[in-house]
Motif scaffolding. Sequence first.
Motif, PDB file in Angstrom:
ATOM      1  N   SER A   1       6.510  51.761 -10.165  1.00 13.48           N
ATOM      2  CA  SER A   1       6.036  52.337 -11.666  1.00 13.48           C
ATOM      3  C   SER A   1       5.975  53.771 -11.750  1.00 13.48           C
ATOM      4  CB  SER A   1       4.393  51.843 -12.192  1.00 13.48           C
ATOM      5  OG  SER A   1       4.582  50.228 -11.995  1.00 13.48           O
TER       6      SER A   1
ATOM      7  N   PHE B   1      12.521  51.931 -22.113  1.00 11.59           N
ATOM      8  CA  PHE B   1      11.393  51.553 -20.834  1.00 11.59           C
ATOM      9  C   PHE B   1       9.954  51.612 -21.478  1.00 11.59           C
ATOM     10  CE2 PHE B   1      15.280  52.431 -18.395  1.00 11.59           C
ATOM     11  CZ  PHE B   1      15.354  51.469 -17.768  1.00 11.59           C
ATOM     12  N   THR B   2       9.296  50.672 -21.183  1.00 10.76           N
ATOM     13  CA  THR B   2       7.966  50.845 -21.389  1.00 10.76           C
ATOM     14  C   THR B   2       7.481  50.652 -19.715  1.00 10.76           C
ATOM     15  OG1 THR B   2       7.947  50.208 -23.536  1.00 10.76           O
ATOM     16  CG2 THR B   2       5.724  50.188 -22.269  1.00 10.76           C
ATOM     17  N   VAL B   3       6.636  51.510 -19.109  1.00  9.65           N
ATOM     18  CA  VAL B   3       6.436  51.169 -17.906  1.00  9.65           C
ATOM     19  C   VAL B   3       4.682  51.191 -17.524  1.00  9.65           C
ATOM     20  CG1 VAL B   3       6.508  52.408 -15.337  1.00  9.65           C
ATOM     21  CG2 VAL B   3       8.300  52.788 -17.317  1.00  9.65           C
TER      22      VAL B   3
ATOM     23  N   ALA C   1      12.419  55.867 -17.267  1.00 11.96           N
ATOM     24  CA  ALA C   1      11.900  55.990 -18.323  1.00 11.96           C
ATOM     25  C   ALA C   1      12.238  57.428 -18.809  1.00 11.96           C
ATOM     26  CB  ALA C   1      10.464  55.724 -18.665  1.00 11.96           C
TER      27      ALA C   1
ATOM     28  N   THR D   1      21.098  55.288 -11.588  1.00 13.62           N
ATOM     29  CA  THR D   1      21.167  56.226 -10.424  1.00 13.62           C
ATOM     30  C   THR D   1      19.766  56.821 -10.146  1.00 13.62           C
ATOM     31  OG1 THR D   1      23.310  56.692 -11.798  1.00 13.62           O
ATOM     32  CG2 THR D   1      22.616  58.347  -9.967  1.00 13.62           C
TER      33      THR D   1
ATOM     34  N   HIS E   1       6.891  39.000 -17.026  1.00 14.23           N
ATOM     35  CA  HIS E   1       5.739  38.928 -17.994  1.00 14.23           C
ATOM     36  C   HIS E   1       4.972  40.218 -17.720  1.00 14.23           C
ATOM     37  CE1 HIS E   1       2.285  38.235 -20.290  1.00 14.23           C
ATOM     38  NE2 HIS E   1       1.528  38.165 -19.083  1.00 14.23           N
TER      39      HIS E   1
ATOM     40  N   VAL F   1       9.014  46.875 -19.159  1.00 17.33           N
ATOM     41  CA  VAL F   1       9.561  46.203 -20.164  1.00 17.33           C
ATOM     42  C   VAL F   1      10.817  46.825 -20.632  1.00 17.33           C
ATOM     43  CG1 VAL F   1       9.002  45.085 -22.457  1.00 17.33           C
ATOM     44  CG2 VAL F   1       7.266  45.418 -20.910  1.00 17.33           C
TER      45      VAL F   1
ATOM     46  N   LEU G   1      15.663  44.607 -14.220  1.00 12.65           N
ATOM     47  CA  LEU G   1      14.774  44.748 -13.240  1.00 12.65           C
ATOM     48  C   LEU G   1      15.133  43.710 -12.185  1.00 12.65           C
ATOM     49  CD1 LEU G   1      12.623  46.735 -12.092  1.00 12.65           C
ATOM     50  CD2 LEU G   1      10.957  45.241 -12.714  1.00 12.65           C
ATOM     51  N   THR G   2      15.723  44.103 -10.959  1.00 13.46           N
ATOM     52  CA  THR G   2      16.302  43.128 -10.185  1.00 13.46           C
ATOM     53  C   THR G   2      14.732  42.705  -9.203  1.00 13.46           C
ATOM     54  OG1 THR G   2      17.098  44.737  -8.580  1.00 13.46           O
ATOM     55  CG2 THR G   2      18.512  43.818 -10.279  1.00 13.46           C
TER      56      THR G   2
ATOM     57  N   GLU H   1      23.587  53.381 -17.370  1.00 14.21           N
ATOM     58  CA  GLU H   1      23.340  53.522 -15.871  1.00 14.21           C
ATOM     59  C   GLU H   1      22.614  54.880 -15.334  1.00 14.21           C
ATOM     60  OE1 GLU H   1      27.222  51.902 -14.273  1.00 14.21           O
ATOM     61  OE2 GLU H   1      26.065  50.425 -13.358  1.00 14.21           O
TER      62      GLU H   1
ATOM     63  N   ALA I   1      10.831  43.162  -9.167  1.00 12.37           N
ATOM     64  CA  ALA I   1       9.676  43.429  -9.556  1.00 12.37           C
ATOM     65  C   ALA I   1       8.646  43.930  -8.685  1.00 12.37           C
ATOM     66  CB  ALA I   1       9.158  42.709 -10.777  1.00 12.37           C
TER      67      ALA I   1
ATOM     68  N   GLN J   1      27.615  59.125 -15.121  1.00  7.24           N
ATOM     69  CA  GLN J   1      26.952  59.733 -14.140  1.00  7.24           C
ATOM     70  C   GLN J   1      27.991  60.823 -13.627  1.00  7.24           C
ATOM     71  OE1 GLN J   1      27.350  56.381 -14.573  1.00  7.24           O
ATOM     72  NE2 GLN J   1      25.160  55.982 -14.226  1.00  7.24           N
TER      73      GLN J   1
ATOM     74  N   PRO K   1       6.397  35.595 -13.421  1.00  8.33           N
ATOM     75  CA  PRO K   1       5.920  36.761 -12.598  1.00  8.33           C
ATOM     76  C   PRO K   1       5.496  37.916 -13.272  1.00  8.33           C
ATOM     77  CG  PRO K   1       8.347  36.244 -12.369  1.00  8.33           C
ATOM     78  CD  PRO K   1       7.719  35.436 -13.275  1.00  8.33           C
ATOM     79  N   TRP K   2       4.969  38.677 -12.808  1.00  8.11           N
ATOM     80  CA  TRP K   2       4.189  39.985 -13.505  1.00  8.11           C
ATOM     81  C   TRP K   2       5.376  40.872 -13.154  1.00  8.11           C
ATOM     82  CZ3 TRP K   2       3.162  45.161 -12.622  1.00  8.11           C
ATOM     83  CH2 TRP K   2       2.439  45.723 -13.720  1.00  8.11           C
ATOM     84  N   ALA K   3       5.641  42.063 -14.159  1.00  2.00           N
ATOM     85  CA  ALA K   3       6.666  42.832 -14.180  1.00  2.00           C
ATOM     86  C   ALA K   3       6.223  44.090 -14.595  1.00  2.00           C
ATOM     87  CB  ALA K   3       7.969  42.639 -14.626  1.00  2.00           C
ATOM     88  N   PRO K   4       6.480  45.305 -14.004  1.00  2.00           N
ATOM     89  CA  PRO K   4       5.866  46.779 -14.336  1.00  2.00           C
ATOM     90  C   PRO K   4       6.720  47.211 -15.433  1.00  2.00           C
ATOM     91  CG  PRO K   4       6.945  46.936 -12.151  1.00  2.00           C
ATOM     92  CD  PRO K   4       7.174  45.394 -12.698  1.00  2.00           C
TER      93      PRO K   4
ATOM     94  N   TYR L   1       4.206  54.722 -19.222  1.00  2.00           N
ATOM     95  CA  TYR L   1       4.909  55.272 -20.121  1.00  2.00           C
ATOM     96  C   TYR L   1       5.411  54.507 -21.028  1.00  2.00           C
ATOM     97  CZ  TYR L   1       8.643  58.280 -21.766  1.00  2.00           C
ATOM     98  OH  TYR L   1       9.253  59.112 -22.973  1.00  2.00           O
TER      99      TYR L   1
END
Lengths: 281, 78
Positions: B53, B66-68, B58, B21, A4, B7, B45-46, B17, B48, A239, B2-5, A22
């Motif tokens: 951030s 990505f939205t960070v 992104a 990298t 979330h 989206v 995201l493995t 990928e 969080a 890559q 859980p909170w995640a930085p 961002y």
Amino acid sequence: MTLHTPGPESPAPGASAARLIYARPEVLRDRSTHYCPGCGHGVVHRLLAEVLTELDLPAHTIAVAPVGCAVFAYDYLDIDFVEAPHGRAPAVATGIRRVRPEAFVLTYQGDGDLAAIGTAEIVHAAARGERITAIFVNNGIYGMTGGQMAPTTLLGQKTTSSPFGRDAALMGYPIRITEMLAQLPGVTYAARGTIADVGSIGKLKAMIKRACQVQMEGGGFAIVEALSNCPVGWGMTPQQSIEHLKGPVVEAYPLGVIVDRGAVAQPTHDLGCPSPAHPEA
Amino acid sequence: MPWAPIVIAEDHCKGCELCVTACPKHVLALDRSRINVLGYHPVELTDAAACTSCAFCARVCPDAVFTVWAAPREELQR
């Protein structure tokens, strides 16, 4: 795992709101692109969207789309677009500039478009010092048509039309078109960046921004070359293509600002069509 | 939850990928158990908590998925 993240509209109750670092620029439409996985066009589109937003330009911009992989750029960027015939983006942009002197005029071209079929148009638009900003995405190959050799293909590079590698004796040498244009006095700004890594992407964005500011300040022709990758055309994984870009490609096409003649007003862009107010002109 | 930085607009992800990298904390990976509408394994995201951030993901992403967000102060103190 469900995660979330509180958005601006839903801050965590009783907590200080999360700070946005961002987000996708609004000018970049929220849709999937047709580009192959890892293609640099997406990055250049995004940088362009960010720069136009930062300079408050989207409402004033008339962009010219090329023929090539970026032919659908008008589907992805929420600005006004004109689709030019193959290689003729600078000529179309010149016409737009002459009839809409107040507009921000932008061209977006690939190397097959700008450096091959459109060489005459870009050279003479630059020589005239047209007040336009050109974004030149150079991936050294004709991506859309299936990976044929382009004028910018590196020596020794295998493509579908140079299966044993580009041979200088038979096929000539790659063209550094941005250096070529930079010697023309009508060119106010010429620079080359790349999308190879985070640092380079930041520098490329600064170059695109400067190229846009040159036009806003009344300068002449501005061009930014973005060295890009073509994972599918090069026959590599994304890559591997980035590593190739950082190595031999950057070696053949050095990065940096090639010329910045400042915002010197170019006399040439006043020599447009005779104004109806001055029929004797 | 859980909170995640981060989206991730998973349906735009093409699984190239490049973000995996670029990530200095090595907390991004393709989710090989799922396929998105485009037919690719989307990135996920493995960890969080390990994400700083920095938004490198992104900035290299060709598809702007990505939205960070930076963590709220309460999350940082936890």
